[in-house]
Write a protein that holds these residues in place. Structure first.
Motif, PDB file in Angstrom:
ATOM      1  N   HIS A 513       6.642   5.447   6.677  1.00 43.96           N
ATOM      2  CA  HIS A 513       6.511   4.125   6.029  1.00 43.96           C
ATOM      3  C   HIS A 513       5.341   4.128   5.047  1.00 43.96           C
ATOM      4  O   HIS A 513       5.438   3.598   3.936  1.00 43.96           O
ATOM      5  N   GLU A 514       4.238   4.754   5.466  1.00 35.61           N
ATOM      6  CA  GLU A 514       3.073   4.833   4.579  1.00 35.61           C
ATOM      7  C   GLU A 514       3.432   5.635   3.324  1.00 35.61           C
ATOM      8  O   GLU A 514       3.066   5.257   2.205  1.00 35.61           O
ATOM      9  N   HIS A 515       4.175   6.728   3.507  1.00 35.16           N
ATOM     10  CA  HIS A 515       4.543   7.599   2.395  1.00 35.16           C
ATOM     11  C   HIS A 515       5.335   6.857   1.318  1.00 35.16           C
ATOM     12  O   HIS A 515       5.136   7.095   0.125  1.00 35.16           O
ATOM     13  N   ILE A 519       3.617  -0.697   3.647  1.00 36.04           N
ATOM     14  CA  ILE A 519       2.390  -0.793   4.449  1.00 36.04           C
ATOM     15  C   ILE A 519       2.569  -1.697   5.669  1.00 36.04           C
ATOM     16  O   ILE A 519       2.085  -1.380   6.759  1.00 36.04           O
ATOM     17  N   ALA A 522       4.402   0.191   8.332  1.00 40.56           N
ATOM     18  CA  ALA A 522       3.524   1.235   8.875  1.00 40.56           C
ATOM     19  C   ALA A 522       2.531   0.634   9.859  1.00 40.56           C
ATOM     20  O   ALA A 522       2.288   1.189  10.943  1.00 40.56           O
ATOM     21  N   CYS A 526       2.003   1.389  13.849  1.00 38.80           N
ATOM     22  CA  CYS A 526       0.682   1.798  14.347  1.00 38.80           C
ATOM     23  C   CYS A 526       0.259   0.917  15.524  1.00 38.80           C
ATOM     24  O   CYS A 526      -0.206   1.423  16.559  1.00 38.80           O
ATOM     25  N   ARG A 545      -6.398   4.202   8.102  1.00 37.72           N
ATOM     26  CA  ARG A 545      -6.043   4.492   6.709  1.00 37.72           C
ATOM     27  C   ARG A 545      -5.073   3.441   6.151  1.00 37.72           C
ATOM     28  O   ARG A 545      -5.234   2.946   5.038  1.00 37.72           O
ATOM     29  N   VAL A 546      -4.059   3.114   6.959  1.00 36.41           N
ATOM     30  CA  VAL A 546      -3.049   2.140   6.517  1.00 36.41           C
ATOM     31  C   VAL A 546      -3.664   0.752   6.403  1.00 36.41           C
ATOM     32  O   VAL A 546      -3.384  -0.001   5.463  1.00 36.41           O
ATOM     33  N   GLN A 549      -5.276  -0.139   3.256  1.00 38.88           N
ATOM     34  CA  GLN A 549      -4.396  -0.313   2.095  1.00 38.88           C
ATOM     35  C   GLN A 549      -3.720  -1.678   2.066  1.00 38.88           C
ATOM     36  O   GLN A 549      -3.096  -2.044   1.079  1.00 38.88           O
ATOM     37  N   GLU A 550      -3.845  -2.436   3.189  1.00 38.59           N
ATOM     38  CA  GLU A 550      -3.153  -3.728   3.253  1.00 38.59           C
ATOM     39  C   GLU A 550      -3.778  -4.696   2.248  1.00 38.59           C
ATOM     40  O   GLU A 550      -5.011  -4.811   2.173  1.00 38.59           O
TER      41      GLU A 550
END
Length: 551
Positions: A513-515, A519, A522, A526, A545-546, A549-550
């Motif tokens: 999902h992250e790829h 987000i 993902a 998580c 990490r994810v 990015q939110e």
């Protein structure tokens, strides 16, 4: 007294009480307290649903309905099942179907939805829904049982047997064993029927069959009249044969029969516990271990069984102490084996390997039967492989195979692979597949020793034989991702997560999902994974990490 922890306390108490008697007044009382102590939406959903289920089982339908309704309104989707069943009991199957259809149309359908929907349908529509239920969730028991019973009614007993064997290949369910017992009776295969009823009695000594009307022990006595009696020597030979062919249910049955006459009950109960652990029946395995302790023929034997009980309940150090106390009284195979096993499992220090080797060699010098010596040789081979001593490892595996320890083919395959002999490794695993009654794990391991097309075929077979195995889904998803088929890769993982919320599957799907830049999905994965294991390091790193990015 426990204040804010009261919900957790009543959750535990009600769970224990439900497993003992789901309709008792005690269970009802605990569940009412559970509802009272619920403090947030999720807790209320769970508490209301469980109380509704107990009311339903007690046939308190008027009290159950508002509880199911409240749980469903609060977001507990599965409570629609209770509402549909209550509606059906009032004779309105059409409205029960509408309830289920409304849930299925509002979200991604799941296996249990199709299973439940099938209850209110007939003929081909019923079978279609049950087939869809199995496709989406192959772990659901009822569809297999219905199809097997349907085939029996059509006089297709062999086909019914194949259907029920599909689920018994990866999930030991008493009701399915009972249905297979009926299939064998219809075929007049009394020896196979005896095998299943003895396996049932091993798992549940007080089990009642035919809708609870007949004790399984009574049916066993009736079937026994049609089977030639075996001597103790015959039983030991049967046990060797079944153990070698990796027929765990058959082995359980032989041990049950031996326990009726054999004086060495402690040893037999111990063997029984090993089989039950392999069949993923930990509670029954612990009961057998406790019986082994009670029937131990000597103090040193009793200490070994106490050591295994401690080891299996997470008290490794105490288990080691019991093994040492047993050795101090008398050097025995089982005491050395327990010490070696516990030490190998508890220590990460490479220097421990030499001690484990020495202990297993001590064990092999002590008297024991071929079943256990084969296991010790197999374990010794594994230690030698880890130390890079491949010649010694191969010798151990070959000696284990000579005395019927079939699983040693897997170890020998690993030796061939480490010697860059993939063809030899593939051949060893093929031999294991041919010999083993339960061979999903053998197909999975063989897939590592062949080219991509054969790997795909083997892993498809694994999923067919045992859909609970996670690796095939991960492999197929990774291949799809490599081929830039991101959507299909995520769908492959989603298919498995729908019935098995495995940490590794969730981690991989979160990374996918992250790829692709999804987000929110993902993050959802998580959080789901971290609720299973809050300390999983890779998951924590991915979540951090994810999360950054939110938007």
């Amino acid at each position: 007294m426990v204040g804010n922890a009261s919900f957790s306390l009543y959750c535990l108490l009600s769970e224990v009480s439900m497993s003992t008697n789901p309709t008792s007044d005690v269970t009802l009382s605990f569940l009412e307290k559970l509802v009272e102590s619920a403090s947030d939406s999720r807790q209320k959903q769970l508490a209301l649903h469980q109380l509704a289920c107990t009311r339903f089982l007690r046939k308190d339908y008027a009290e159950a309905e508002p509880l199911f309704s409240a749980a469903f309104s609060a977001g507990h989707l599965y409570s629609v099942v209770g509402l549909a069943r209550l509606t059906s009991l009032r004779g309105n199957k059409h409205f029960a179907l509408k309830l289920l259809d409304s849930v299925m149309s509002s979200r991604w359908p799941l296996g249990w939805m199709y299973q439940e929907r099938a209850l209110y349908l007939d003929g081909d529509s019923k079978l279609e829904n049950l087939n869809k239920a199995t496709e989406l969730d192959p772990t659901l028991t009822y569809p297999y049982m219905f199809r097997a019973a349907f085939l029996m009614k059509r006089q297709s007993v062999e086909a019914a047997l194949m259907e029920i064997n599909r689920i018994l290949g990866f999930k030991l369910v008493l009701e399915c064993l009972e249905l297979r017992f009926c299939c064998y009776l219809a075929l007049e295969d009394y020896r196979a029927a005896l095998c299943d009823v003895q396996a049932i009695l091993t798992l549940a000594p007080d089990y009642r069959m035919i809708g609870g009307r007949v004790a399984a022990k009574q049916l066993r006595m009736l079937v026994l009249e049609n089977v030639e009696q075996s001597t103790t020597a015959d039983c030991w030979m049967q046990l060797y044969d079944r153990w070698s062919s990796v027929d765990d249910i058959g082995s359980l049955s032989v041990i049950y029969q031996m326990l009726e006459s054999d004086t060495s009950k402690g040893v037999l109960y111990f063997r029984q516990s090993l089989l039950l652990l392999r069949l993923n029946c930990p509670e029954s395995a612990m009961r057998s271990l406790q019986l082994a302790r009670e029937h131990a023929a000597s103090d040193h034997e009793r200490l070994v069984y106490e050591g295994w009980i401690l080891y299996d309940t997470g008290h490794c150090e105490e288990g080691l102490q019991k093994a040492e106390a047993s050795i101090a009284i008398q050097r025995s195979f089982e005491a050395f084996f327990l010490k070696a096993y516990a030490l190998a499992d508890s220590s990460l220090d490479p220097s421990t390997s030499a001690t484990v080797v020495s202990l297993l060699e001590d064990a092999l010098r002590c008297p024991s039967d071929r079943l256990r010596k084969g296991q010790a040789l197999n374990n010794l081979g594994s230690v030698y492989v880890d130390c890079g001593k491949l010649d010694l490892a191969a010798e151990c595996y070959i000696n284990a195979l000579k005395i019927g320890h079939t699983r040693a083919h897997q170890g020998l395959a690993r030796v061939h692979f480490l010697r860059n002999n993939r063809t030899g490794a593939y051949g060893e695993m093929t031999k294991l597949i041919e010999k083993a009654r339960n061979n999903a794990s053998a197909y999975e391991k063989r897939s590592e020793y062949c080219d991509r097309e054969l790997t795909k075929a083997d892993l498809q077979m694994v999923t067919k034989l045992d859909p609970l195995r996670v690796y095939p889904y991960r492999y197929r998803a990774a291949v799809l991702m490599d081929n830039h088929k991101e959507k299909e890769a995520i769908e492959e993982l989603t298919k498995a997560i729908a019935f098995k919320a495995d940490l590794n599957l969730l981690h991989l799907r979160a990374a996918f999902h992250e790829h692709i830049g999804d987000i929110s999905s993902a993050l959802r994965d998580c959080r789901a994974a971290l609720s299973v294991d809050p300390n999983h390091q890779e998951m924590l790193e991915l979540h951090h990490r994810v999360n950054s990015q939110e938007p």
